[in-house]
Design a protein around this motif. Structure first.
Motif, PDB file in Angstrom:
ATOM      1  N   VAL A 271       0.851  -1.185   0.000  1.00  0.00           N
ATOM      2  CA  VAL A 271       0.000   0.000   0.000  1.00  0.00           C
ATOM      3  C   VAL A 271       0.887   1.236   0.000  1.00  0.00           C
ATOM      4  CG1 VAL A 271      -1.760   1.299   1.280  1.00  0.00           C
ATOM      5  CG2 VAL A 271      -1.845  -1.200   1.237  1.00  0.00           C
ATOM      6  N   ILE A 272       0.504   2.238  -0.786  1.00  0.00           N
ATOM      7  CA  ILE A 272       1.178   3.527  -0.762  1.00  0.00           C
ATOM      8  C   ILE A 272       0.371   4.454   0.145  1.00  0.00           C
ATOM      9  CG2 ILE A 272       1.958   5.509  -2.109  1.00  0.00           C
ATOM     10  CD1 ILE A 272       3.473   2.982  -2.743  1.00  0.00           C
ATOM     11  N   HIS A 273       0.908   4.756   1.320  1.00  0.00           N
ATOM     12  CA  HIS A 273       0.234   5.661   2.254  1.00  0.00           C
ATOM     13  C   HIS A 273       0.659   7.091   1.939  1.00  0.00           C
ATOM     14  CE1 HIS A 273      -1.256   2.433   4.939  1.00  0.00           C
ATOM     15  NE2 HIS A 273      -0.193   1.791   4.497  1.00  0.00           N
ATOM     16  N   LEU A 274      -0.313   7.967   1.775  1.00  0.00           N
ATOM     17  CA  LEU A 274      -0.067   9.358   1.390  1.00  0.00           C
ATOM     18  C   LEU A 274      -0.291  10.261   2.590  1.00  0.00           C
ATOM     19  CD1 LEU A 274      -1.976   9.255  -2.033  1.00  0.00           C
ATOM     20  CD2 LEU A 274       0.447   8.773  -1.587  1.00  0.00           C
ATOM     21  N   ASN A 275       0.744  10.950   3.017  1.00  0.00           N
ATOM     22  CA  ASN A 275       0.657  11.785   4.217  1.00  0.00           C
ATOM     23  C   ASN A 275      -0.203  13.011   3.927  1.00  0.00           C
ATOM     24  OD1 ASN A 275       1.131  13.538   6.436  1.00  0.00           O
ATOM     25  ND2 ASN A 275       3.026  12.450   6.879  1.00  0.00           N
ATOM     26  N   MET A 276      -1.412  12.987   4.445  1.00  0.00           N
ATOM     27  CA  MET A 276      -2.412  14.005   4.139  1.00  0.00           C
ATOM     28  C   MET A 276      -2.139  15.340   4.825  1.00  0.00           C
ATOM     29  SD  MET A 276      -5.525  11.270   4.593  1.00  0.00           S
ATOM     30  CE  MET A 276      -6.897  12.379   4.373  1.00  0.00           C
ATOM     31  N   THR A 277      -1.109  15.395   5.659  1.00  0.00           N
ATOM     32  CA  THR A 277      -0.764  16.648   6.327  1.00  0.00           C
ATOM     33  C   THR A 277       0.344  17.407   5.601  1.00  0.00           C
ATOM     34  OG1 THR A 277       0.950  15.695   7.782  1.00  0.00           O
ATOM     35  CG2 THR A 277      -1.342  15.581   8.533  1.00  0.00           C
ATOM     36  N   MET A 278       0.942  16.787   4.586  1.00  0.00           N
ATOM     37  CA  MET A 278       2.083  17.393   3.904  1.00  0.00           C
ATOM     38  C   MET A 278       1.702  17.823   2.490  1.00  0.00           C
ATOM     39  SD  MET A 278       5.327  14.960   4.907  1.00  0.00           S
ATOM     40  CE  MET A 278       5.838  14.685   6.603  1.00  0.00           C
ATOM     41  N   PRO A 279       1.853  19.101   2.162  1.00  0.00           N
ATOM     42  CA  PRO A 279       1.606  19.538   0.781  1.00  0.00           C
ATOM     43  C   PRO A 279       2.558  18.821  -0.182  1.00  0.00           C
ATOM     44  CG  PRO A 279       1.805  21.411   2.273  1.00  0.00           C
ATOM     45  CD  PRO A 279       2.271  20.200   3.036  1.00  0.00           C
ATOM     46  N   PRO A 280       2.138  18.522  -1.394  1.00  0.00           N
ATOM     47  CA  PRO A 280       0.821  18.796  -1.990  1.00  0.00           C
ATOM     48  C   PRO A 280      -0.212  17.709  -1.697  1.00  0.00           C
ATOM     49  CG  PRO A 280       2.229  17.785  -3.622  1.00  0.00           C
ATOM     50  CD  PRO A 280       3.074  17.909  -2.371  1.00  0.00           C
ATOM     51  N   LEU A 281       0.158  16.718  -0.872  1.00  0.00           N
ATOM     52  CA  LEU A 281      -0.745  15.595  -0.626  1.00  0.00           C
ATOM     53  C   LEU A 281      -1.871  15.942   0.331  1.00  0.00           C
ATOM     54  CD1 LEU A 281       1.893  12.720  -0.425  1.00  0.00           C
ATOM     55  CD2 LEU A 281       0.348  13.242  -2.327  1.00  0.00           C
ATOM     56  N   ASP A 282      -1.883  17.176   0.852  1.00  0.00           N
ATOM     57  CA  ASP A 282      -3.006  17.617   1.673  1.00  0.00           C
ATOM     58  C   ASP A 282      -4.222  17.951   0.824  1.00  0.00           C
ATOM     59  OD1 ASP A 282      -1.722  19.794   0.564  1.00  0.00           O
ATOM     60  OD2 ASP A 282      -2.004  21.092   2.310  1.00  0.00           O
ATOM     61  N   ASP A 283      -4.067  17.937  -0.508  1.00  0.00           N
ATOM     62  CA  ASP A 283      -5.160  18.198  -1.452  1.00  0.00           C
ATOM     63  C   ASP A 283      -5.636  16.851  -2.006  1.00  0.00           C
ATOM     64  OD1 ASP A 283      -6.738  18.827  -3.748  1.00  0.00           O
ATOM     65  OD2 ASP A 283      -5.664  20.729  -3.985  1.00  0.00           O
ATOM     66  N   VAL A 284      -6.923  16.540  -1.790  1.00  0.00           N
ATOM     67  CA  VAL A 284      -7.444  15.246  -2.217  1.00  0.00           C
ATOM     68  C   VAL A 284      -7.329  15.062  -3.731  1.00  0.00           C
ATOM     69  CG1 VAL A 284      -9.853  16.000  -2.496  1.00  0.00           C
ATOM     70  CG2 VAL A 284      -9.357  13.612  -1.906  1.00  0.00           C
ATOM     71  N   ARG A 285      -7.326  16.178  -4.488  1.00  0.00           N
ATOM     72  CA  ARG A 285      -7.189  16.059  -5.939  1.00  0.00           C
ATOM     73  C   ARG A 285      -5.811  15.512  -6.327  1.00  0.00           C
ATOM     74  NH1 ARG A 285      -9.129  22.150  -6.972  1.00  0.00           N
ATOM     75  NH2 ARG A 285      -7.684  22.316  -5.202  1.00  0.00           N
ATOM     76  N   VAL A 286      -4.804  15.900  -5.584  1.00  0.00           N
ATOM     77  CA  VAL A 286      -3.460  15.374  -5.853  1.00  0.00           C
ATOM     78  C   VAL A 286      -3.402  13.890  -5.484  1.00  0.00           C
ATOM     79  CG1 VAL A 286      -1.012  15.548  -5.264  1.00  0.00           C
ATOM     80  CG2 VAL A 286      -2.390  17.624  -5.553  1.00  0.00           C
ATOM     81  N   ARG A 287      -4.022  13.537  -4.368  1.00  0.00           N
ATOM     82  CA  ARG A 287      -4.028  12.128  -3.968  1.00  0.00           C
ATOM     83  C   ARG A 287      -4.784  11.283  -4.982  1.00  0.00           C
ATOM     84  NH1 ARG A 287      -5.471  14.622   0.957  1.00  0.00           N
ATOM     85  NH2 ARG A 287      -7.515  13.589   1.060  1.00  0.00           N
ATOM     86  N   ARG A 288      -5.889  11.822  -5.506  1.00  0.00           N
ATOM     87  CA  ARG A 288      -6.629  11.072  -6.527  1.00  0.00           C
ATOM     88  C   ARG A 288      -5.836  10.994  -7.829  1.00  0.00           C
ATOM     89  NH1 ARG A 288     -12.530  13.773  -4.962  1.00  0.00           N
ATOM     90  NH2 ARG A 288     -12.927  12.360  -3.195  1.00  0.00           N
ATOM     91  N   ALA A 289      -5.045  11.997  -8.110  1.00  0.00           N
ATOM     92  CA  ALA A 289      -4.174  11.952  -9.289  1.00  0.00           C
ATOM     93  C   ALA A 289      -3.161  10.818  -9.158  1.00  0.00           C
ATOM     94  CB  ALA A 289      -3.463  13.282  -9.473  1.00  0.00           C
ATOM     95  N   VAL A 290      -2.606  10.669  -7.965  1.00  0.00           N
ATOM     96  CA  VAL A 290      -1.662   9.571  -7.713  1.00  0.00           C
ATOM     97  C   VAL A 290      -2.356   8.231  -7.957  1.00  0.00           C
ATOM     98  CG1 VAL A 290      -0.303   8.391  -5.940  1.00  0.00           C
ATOM     99  CG2 VAL A 290      -0.250  10.893  -6.097  1.00  0.00           C
ATOM    100  N   ALA A 291      -3.573   8.105  -7.452  1.00  0.00           N
ATOM    101  CA  ALA A 291      -4.311   6.848  -7.618  1.00  0.00           C
ATOM    102  C   ALA A 291      -4.578   6.548  -9.090  1.00  0.00           C
ATOM    103  CB  ALA A 291      -5.627   6.910  -6.845  1.00  0.00           C
ATOM    104  N   HIS A 292      -4.968   7.554  -9.863  1.00  0.00           N
ATOM    105  CA  HIS A 292      -5.240   7.345 -11.295  1.00  0.00           C
ATOM    106  C   HIS A 292      -3.976   7.024 -12.080  1.00  0.00           C
ATOM    107  CE1 HIS A 292      -9.508   8.095 -11.790  1.00  0.00           C
ATOM    108  NE2 HIS A 292      -9.438   9.193 -11.040  1.00  0.00           N
ATOM    109  N   ALA A 293      -2.821   7.438 -11.581  1.00  0.00           N
ATOM    110  CA  ALA A 293      -1.574   7.252 -12.324  1.00  0.00           C
ATOM    111  C   ALA A 293      -0.970   5.864 -12.131  1.00  0.00           C
ATOM    112  CB  ALA A 293      -0.556   8.311 -11.906  1.00  0.00           C
ATOM    113  N   ILE A 294      -1.539   5.063 -11.250  1.00  0.00           N
ATOM    114  CA  ILE A 294      -0.980   3.739 -10.957  1.00  0.00           C
ATOM    115  C   ILE A 294      -1.795   2.656 -11.666  1.00  0.00           C
ATOM    116  CG2 ILE A 294      -0.530   2.063  -9.137  1.00  0.00           C
ATOM    117  CD1 ILE A 294       0.090   4.427  -7.294  1.00  0.00           C
ATOM    118  N   ASP A 295      -1.125   1.895 -12.492  1.00  0.00           N
ATOM    119  CA  ASP A 295      -1.742   0.825 -13.273  1.00  0.00           C
ATOM    120  C   ASP A 295      -1.508  -0.499 -12.549  1.00  0.00           C
ATOM    121  OD1 ASP A 295      -2.635  -1.000 -15.101  1.00  0.00           O
ATOM    122  OD2 ASP A 295      -1.405  -0.282 -16.775  1.00  0.00           O
ATOM    123  N   ARG A 296      -2.524  -0.983 -11.822  1.00  0.00           N
ATOM    124  CA  ARG A 296      -2.367  -2.226 -11.073  1.00  0.00           C
ATOM    125  C   ARG A 296      -2.151  -3.422 -11.979  1.00  0.00           C
ATOM    126  NH1 ARG A 296      -5.946   0.832  -8.512  1.00  0.00           N
ATOM    127  NH2 ARG A 296      -5.656   1.284  -6.288  1.00  0.00           N
TER     128      ARG A 296
END
Length: 513
Positions: A271-296
């Motif tokens: 699992v890739i844990h994204l630290n939601m307190t650290m910019p730019p990962l404090d923005d859910v749009r960036v976190r969702r971008a990370v999720a879309h960029a990973i091809d399982r």
């Protein structure tokens, strides 16, 4: 390198006691060194596997299996529970001895062990025992556990895995801080020697209550290089080897004459844990971008379809309480870039990860790095030795934390340890919540005490949906456990799984003539 390994093992054999051929087991582990050898502190795969051979629990999962349905007596010979499931009484065997000169094990040792497992100042797994009201010796060989509320699997907390390992009180108190490097248990093998970055040596416990082991000594060798371990195994210098987590390794090692390969459950879920307190990962749009960029699908193909399963939920498929009905993020570089632009990052972002040098995990992270790069997400990876990795991520030093874990297969364990706010790293109650996720606290807490099975499943499912909606983490794949050993080594059981992530080397294991 092969010559160096051979000389090292020869020197080890000469330094140890002289045993007849077939009485010494040499194991190759993919780690540079031991971490913590205190079973209530150890969290890394290499340490858990080694401790598996030294400790017992009140109960255990039948050797060679990983399913909670296969729980059987271990130190406890029998137990009863009250109708409401809040009071459990265990009758202990009276023939269990602590290693060395620490004497017989009794109820006092069990009480000490479980209270220690529940102590957040000591135990890495204390949160799992929060429901314990009391643990009391109600006889010399009887222990009664009283719960504040029912838990999803009380017996699952008492297997010799994490906090369920039973330690010997006198040994812990006598050794103090040295217990981390001199573990004393009751299992079939006893600690004898530790050589940093080289090996841990175990010897047979002649007083083991199930009988003296056939194997008299084990050298648990730290060989982080996949190729070096493979060479040592192929040359006969290593009898049992921890495998590289990909299909090509299975195919290659299977062709070595006289080899038994095991693909075991449970899988370690990456699992890739994204630290939601650290910019730019404090923005859910960036976190969702990370999720879309990973091809399982690409990750499964990369690791191997016979040894890898795609992961879509914070709880592994196959665990009690798992649901696949969660928000998913289809692989789309275009969608990822659009979300970044919407979040104010049209030229992309840079995120940083502290990462272990363990080859199986590192290759996965490097594959993720390549995928993210296509979406203008620059993942910078700082590699450190595995024990250092565990120390640093628990100090909340990493923006992105890749964690691979196998836990007792009930949804509450993953959800509580990785996604409840009590488990956030840096807190006194910290476990492994590296993302600082707190969106499903209500559901996770309610599910722990829910006595209606259907309602409990609904609560777990809702927790998983909330976590994935917020993208606290991105599940990647489940990597099944890969081991190989000489076919002259008979473990005495059919090996389908191991919760402790190492094959069951018990008193029954022996080399054939």
């Amino acid at each position: 390198m092969r010559k160096t390994i051979g000389l090292t093992l020869i020197s080890l054999a000469m330094a140890g006691s002289a045993h007849a051929a077939g009485e010494t087991l040499n194991v190759g582990m993919a780690s540079a060194d031991a971490g913590k050898l205190d079973p209530h502190v150890a969290t890394s795969t290499p340490d858990k596997g080694l401790l598996h051979w030294m400790f017992n629990g009140l109960v255990r999962i039948k050797p060679g299996e990983a399913n909670p349905a296969d729980i059987e007596p271990d130190i406890a010979e029998s137990w009863t529970s009250s109708e409401d499931g809040l009071t459990w009484t265990f009758t202990l065997r009276q023939d269990v001895d602590c290693h060395g000169d620490y004497g017989p094990l009794d109820a006092e040792d069990v009480v000490f062990s479980l209270n220690r497992a529940a102590d957040p100042d000591i135990s890495a797994f204390a949160d799992s025992y929060a429901a314990f009201e009391s643990v009391e010796a109600t006889g010399d060989h009887e222990v009664t556990i009283t719960l504040k509320n029912s838990v999803p699997s009380l017996l699952g907390l008492l297997v010799p895995y994490h906090g369920g390992n039973i330690v010997c009180k006198d040994a812990v108190e006598a050794l103090g801080s040295e217990f981390e490097r001199t573990p004393i248990g009751t299992g079939p093998f006893m600690f004898e020697e530790y050589q940093p970055q080289q090996y841990v040596k175990l010897v047979a416990n002649p007083e083991y209550f199930r009988g003296e082991p056939h194997i008299k000594e084990i050298f648990y060798r730290y060989i982080p290089s996949d190729s070096s371990r493979d060479l040592a195994f192929q040359s006969g210098e290593i009898d049992m080897i921890y495998g590289k987590q990909d299909q090509t390794w299975v195919e290659r090692i299977s062709e070595v004459p006289g080899t038994k390969v095991a693909v075991m459950t449970p899988g370690e879920m990456s699992v890739i844990h994204l630290n939601m307190t650290m910019p730019p990962l404090d923005d859910v749009r960036v976190r969702r971008a990370v999720a879309h960029a990973i091809d399982r699908d690409a990750l499964v193909a990369f690791k191997g379809p016979d040894v890898t399963l795609a992961a879509v939920s914070p709880v592994p498929e196959g665990n009690l309480g798992y649901t696949g009905g969660v928000p998913t993020y289809a692989f789309s570089v275009e969608k990822a870039k659009a979300l970044l632009a919407e979040a104010g990052h049209p030229d992309g972002v840079t995120i940083k990860a502290i990462h272990t040098t363990l080859p199986g995990m590192l290759t996965t992270m490097e594959a993720v790095q390549a995928l993210l790069r296509e979406a203008d997400i620059n993942l910078e990876i700082e590699t450190v030795e595995h024990a250092t990795f565990h120390e640093q991520i628990r100090k909340d030093l990493s923006q992105v934390t890749h964690y691979a874990a196998a836990r007792f297969p009930v949804a509450d364990v993953y959800l509580s340890q990785f996604f409840h706010s009590d488990a956030i790293v840096g807190k006194p109650t910290a476990v492994a919540n590296f993302s600082h996720c707190d969106v499903a606290d209500e559901e996770i807490a309610a599910a722990r005490v829910e006595t209606d099975d259907e309602k409990q499943l609904e609560l777990w499912a809702e927790a998983q949906r909330k976590i994935m909606d917020e993208v606290c983490a991105v599940p990647l794949v489940q990597s099944l456990q890969l081991w190989a050993w000489k076919d002259t080594l008979d473990l005495g059981v059919e090996v389908n799984g191991s919760l402790n992530l190492s094959p069951p080397v018990t008193e029954a294991a022996q080399f054939s003539e």
